[in-house]
Design a protein around this motif. Structure first.
Motif, PDB file in Angstrom:
ATOM      1  N   ILE A 241       7.086   4.359  -3.445  1.00 21.22           N
ATOM      2  CA  ILE A 241       5.848   4.092  -4.161  1.00 21.22           C
ATOM      3  C   ILE A 241       5.225   2.807  -3.614  1.00 21.22           C
ATOM      4  O   ILE A 241       5.927   1.790  -3.413  1.00 21.22           O
ATOM      5  N   ASN A 255       2.189   7.767  -3.670  1.00 17.56           N
ATOM      6  CA  ASN A 255       3.443   8.361  -3.224  1.00 17.56           C
ATOM      7  C   ASN A 255       3.393   8.447  -1.698  1.00 17.56           C
ATOM      8  O   ASN A 255       2.600   9.203  -1.130  1.00 17.56           O
ATOM      9  N   GLU A 262      -0.001   8.885  -6.969  1.00 17.24           N
ATOM     10  CA  GLU A 262       1.044   9.263  -7.914  1.00 17.24           C
ATOM     11  C   GLU A 262       0.550   9.099  -9.347  1.00 17.24           C
ATOM     12  O   GLU A 262       0.723   9.970 -10.188  1.00 17.24           O
TER      13      GLU A 262
END
Length: 888
Positions: A241, A255, A262
């Motif tokens: 991340i 991501n 994300e």
């Protein structure tokens, strides 16, 4: 005078962070990550475990421009000087050599890199404080905006520029290794990725480049919809991340494996997200912003999104009004330009609380979370009132907003905004009506609100129901209502308007009844401040003056003038002895109400817009224009003696800087703080028109006439026995117990009579002193001698004045002159009367038989009558005043 006589700087509250990014340090000994934030001229160190403030640094000469840290030091730069600190408070090193302001610092092993605004790079030896290398870049060709040290790249630093290109330098050989062409857009952020040779590059157009330095290739590109990327961080606990911060306050989580978004934290901050750091190997992230907040986020939700775990925050806009809450100095209630209501503790920052931001629809705002758009937020709070009487039962805080007729209610106990919004029916279609002033009653049941239309209304706080209007259909004044006050017993409502009128109304008005009393002032009124316990009202006028009105007499009792700008606020001291006022002329003045004099004044860099004195008298709290903090000033008169003389117009007004975040200890000498006050010596006679009473105890003169009765009552039943006389050397008798031998002691009583000459005068010491005044006419020594003697001695001395036939007449005449001397100067009135009574008691017959003494007695009678008339008039006048006050 170099500073205020009454107030000294204590500390500033409400500062958490500014635009300088937060710095994380891991301390092995504490087993804890420490967070370092900048607050202007100081930096704060917080413990990550509990978000407690551990230390506050010393004050820098100027605002801190950049911040960095390593295992041993915290590095700061102010202007062109760099500082190294140990343990957050101890200054260890200072680095001087830059000609421009430093804006980037990077610890680099035993060295320190610094970049100034002219893009001059210096490498410092941390221990010796010496500059060992200097690189000069041209701002027109390569203006440095950021830099990092890539992992595993020995002695190498990567520079990012405003022109969009990057350069990799070897600092040991002082050579540029490679130039990256870039993307023709300003590089705003650089961050090392967990993967070797890969860095994340944030651009001003919102693009994020994951770039391989070894092969000069862009692995992939991401685009942030919120504009420029100003901060980047990578998660290091096995989750791919990357988080990026934007100028609009949003945080985007990417991501990296799927190369897509994300999740997002919309409105994570109300300002730009300048600081963004993941904690090493933990699902925790710290963010800081210029909105004066520091937040810790945890990622433990099922979908991997983050939630707020801990927060430290203050006002993101300067406070508009501050008030101490309750009967102590522990909590300060503040409202800011960000429409929020907060509580700041003077004890510890962990007790700080937020009541939230004012919203038109609180439930809808709660559902939308922190993504509330600006139209949902109410305008800034400009006035508030609070009472703790009904704190546990219902809302006990009311607030008015700029340009709104709606008054909001808040609960101190529940720490939230209440559902009741107070607005009369007549204004629901009138959007130009605005609440200008309000007052919450001491019982906590009612709030009285004044409007710019001249109306005054009363509402019930618990139910929000309209209860009463004052004036003709609620119109109490012609023009805007500037002040509303309710007395402590809910008997009287006082309103002040722009029409120069102050009106007194019954709290429960009857139909078609006007005000009971109207006071007309020469100038338009700005605002009112009320002191419950003294019934004083301070009224600010448009001509920059303040007047005091007494509610009992309904008259103006004081008039203070001296400010040279519009008045902003005022506060009474707890005992109503002082009135502290602030003005746009940047001065804070303290007025003594009893003497009506200015006793203290000092000037501050920024105008004070709100102030309040704590109910304990310990602190004065102030809020200033363009400043996010609340500043505390200690009241020096609590713990030291201060000479509070009236100040003159020509006195120099001292300039005092605002308090810093660290508690300041005043180390100046007392001579610099407290003016020498000469010892006051009361004159013997204050005025020729007054009678002076002596300071002797009543036992020294009250029983002079009855001294023979007192002696008879106190006479012992048996005469005292004389002790046996003993020789100088005491012989002893041989025995077990020590006994003296008195066998050779003889009575040495000489019965031979003393023979004296017939002209010899047997006078006492007092008689001789009195006899000596025949030539000098100086009776002060005689008076002082009489004052020092006991009642028995005075009676004996007066009685023995006629013991000697040859000098009796002279001594009696001189004593009468002594009494006349005391009467002429109007001193020691009760002593004079007592001495005169004893004198006439013993020598009345001798005076009547001697013509010279009789003539002098007539003069003494006139003096005594004159003194008695003066004393009687003063006594009767004072008794009349006291009786009149008792009947009020």
């Amino acid at each position: 005078m170099v500073q205020s006589k009454i107030f000294i700087r204590n500390r500033a509250l409400g500062y958490v962070s500014n635009h300088i990014p937060v710095v994380i340090r891991y301390i092995q000994r504490r087993k804890e990550n420490l967070l370092v934030t900048c607050v202007g001229k100081e930096f704060h160190t917080y413990g990550c475990a509990h978000f407690t403030l551990l230390s506050v640094s010393g004050t820098h000469p100027d605002n801190i421009s950049c911040l960095s840290a390593d295992t041993y030091h915290i590095y700061t730069a102010a202007e062109n000087i760099i500082y190294a600190w140990r343990r957050g408070t101890e200054l260890k090193h200072t680095y001087k050599g830059h000609e421009c302001s430093v804006h980037i610092i990077l610890p680099f092993g035993p060295h320190l890199l610094s970049v100034d605004e002219s893009s001059t790079v210096k490498v410092w030896d941390i221990k010796t404080e010496e500059s060992i290398l200097e690189l000069n870049f041209s701002n027109e060709i390569f203006q440095i905006t950021t830099l990092i040290h890539p992992i595993t790249y020995m002695n190498k630093v990567l520079f990012g520029s405003q022109q969009g290109c990057l350069q990799l330098w070897n600092l040991k050989t002082t050579k540029m290794i490679y130039t990256f062409k870039g993307w023709n857009t300003t590089i705003t952020a650089l961050e090392q990725a967990p993967a070797i040779d890969v860095v994340a590059i944030g651009l001003s157009d919102g693009r994020i480049m994951l770039h391989n330095l070894k092969f000069d290739e862009t692995i992939f590109e991401l685009i942030q919809d919120w504009g420029a990327v100003i901060s980047i961080t990578f998660r290091t606990d096995e989750y791919p991340i990357m988080a990026t911060g934007s100028l609009s306050g949003h945080i985007v989580f990417w991501n990296l494996e799927q190369r897509k978004v994300e999740s997002q934290l919309n409105k994570a901050h109300f300002g730009s997200v300048t600081g963004l750091k993941y904690l090493p190997n933990e699902p925790l992230m710290v963010s800081s912003s210029p909105d004066n907040s520091l937040k810790l986020w945890i990622f433990d939700l099922a979908d991997g999104a983050g939630r707020l775990l801990k927060i430290r925050e203050g006002h993101s806009e300067p406070p508009t009004i501050i008030r101490f809450y309750g009967n102590n100095s522990d909590n300060i209630l503040t409202a800011g330009g960000d429409s929020s209501l907060r509580i700041f503790s003077t004890i510890t920052e962990t007790f700080n609380k937020s009541l939230g931001r004012a919203s038109f629809n609180r439930k809808a705002s709660k559902k939308k979370g922190r993504s509330v758009e600006d139209p949902m937020i109410m305008p800034p709070i400009i006035n508030l009132a609070a009472e703790e009487t009904r704190e546990k039962e219902w809302s006990n805080i009311v607030a008015s907003h700029a340009g709104l007729g709606t008054v909001t209610t808040w609960s101190y106990n529940l720490l939230k905004m209440d559902d009741h919004k107070l607005l009369p029916e007549r204004f629901k279609q009138n959007h130009n009506a605005a609440a200008t002033c309000l007052c919450l009653t001491k019982c906590g049941n009612f709030v009285v609100i004044g409007y710019n239309t001249g109306h005054v209304d009363r509402f019930n706080v618990q139910s929000g129901i309209h209860r009463a209007s004052y004036g003709n259909e609620g119109e109490a004044h012609k023009g805007s209502v500037r002040g509303v006050v309710v007395d402590a017993l809910n008997q009287t409502v006082i309103t002040a308007g722009r029409d120069c009128l102050i009106k007194f109304w019954d709290f429960k008005p009857k139909d078609d009844t006007g005000p009971r009393t109207i006071i007309t002032l020469p100038e338009s009124i700005e605002w009112l401040r009320y002191h419950n316990e003294s019934t004083f009202i301070a009224v600010a006028l448009e001509d920059f003056t303040v007047i005091l009105i007494d509610l009992d007499t309904k008259k103006v009792i004081r008039h203070f003038h001296g400010h040279k700008g519009p008045l902003t606020d005022a506060s009474f001291s707890p005992n109503a002895r002082w009135l502290i006022t602030s003005s746009m002329d940047c001065t804070i003045r303290t007025w003594d109400i009893l003497s009506s004099h200015l006793i203290d004044v000092f000037q501050v860099p920024d105008a004070c817009i709100s102030l309040h004195f704590s109910s304990t008298g310990e602190f004065l709290a102030t809020a200033h224009m363009c400043n996010l903090g609340i500043y505390l000033w200690s009241n020096r008169t609590i713990y030291s003696h201060v000479s509070l003389k009236a100040m003159k117009e020509e006195d120099v007004i001292p300039m005092i800087n605002l308090p810093s975040s660290i508690v300041e200890v005043n180390q100046q000498d007392k001579e610099d703080i407290i003016e020498d006050e000469p010892e006051y010596i009361s004159p013997e006679q204050l005025s020729k028109d007054l009678i002076t009473i002596s300071a002797l105890a009543q036992s020294r003169w009250l029983n002079l006439l009855n001294i023979d009765i007192v002696k008879k009552r106190n006479k012992p039943k048996e005469p005292p026995k004389a002790p046996e006389k003993a020789p100088f050397f005491l012989p002893t008798i041989p025995s077990l117990d020590i006994k003296f031998d008195f066998s050779d002691v003889k009575d040495s009583i000489d019965t031979q009579r003393l023979r004296t000459h017939k002209d010899f005068q047997n006078l006492t010491i007092f008689g001789k002193l009195l006899h000596s005044t025949t030539s000098s006419e100086n009776f002060l020594e005689v008076i002082n001698k009489l004052k020092s003697m006991s009642p028995s001695s005075v009676d004996f001395e007066i009685q023995s004045l006629s013991a000697e036939e040859n000098s009796a007449k002279l001594l009696l005449l001189q004593f009468m002159k002594v009494l006349c001397y005391m009467m002429e100067r109007k001193i020691d009135f009760e002593l004079t009367q007592a001495y005169l009574a004893v004198f006439l008691k013993w020598h009345g017959q001798a005076i009547s038989e001697t013509e010279e003494l009789r003539n002098n007695l007539k003069e003494m009678e006139d003096l005594q009558l004159k003194n008695w008339i003066i004393l009687r008039e003063k006594l009767f006048y004072n008794l009349s005043v006291v009786q009149s006050l008792k009947k009020m």
